[in-house]
Motif scaffolding. Structure first.
Motif: not given
Length: 87
Positions: A20-25, A37-40
């Motif tokens: 989640v944090y990696d996707a936010l970055l 966004l789908d991954y997140y």
């Protein structure tokens, strides 16, 4: 649930939280990426489910906002594994 399951569930929660944090970055740099966004969203749901399951069996992972429910001194801390905890 035993301590082995506790450690396994905590590790899974950490994996989801990292994702989640990696996707936010990544989304900070690529805000229009539907794939990101789908991954997140996928891993945010998995993280929430794992958090709920962990807390159901082992208590809160983070300090509760309601101070009337203070029980951090009971049982192992979330980052301790079985070999670290001695009652």
């Amino acid at each position: 649930m035993n301590m082995h399951n506790r450690d396994k569930l905590m590790k899974q929660l950490q994996v989801y939280s990292f994702a989640v944090y990696d996707a936010l970055l990544y989304l900070d740099a690529h805000p229009d990426s539907k794939c990101a966004l789908d991954y997140y969203n996928k891993y945010k749901k998995l993280e929430a489910k794992a958090m709920q399951e962990y807390e159901m069996y082992f208590g809160p992972v983070i300090a509760p906002r309601d101070a009337s429910c203070w029980q951090w001194n009971k049982g192992p801390w979330p980052w301790q594994n079985e070999s670290d905890f001695k009652e």
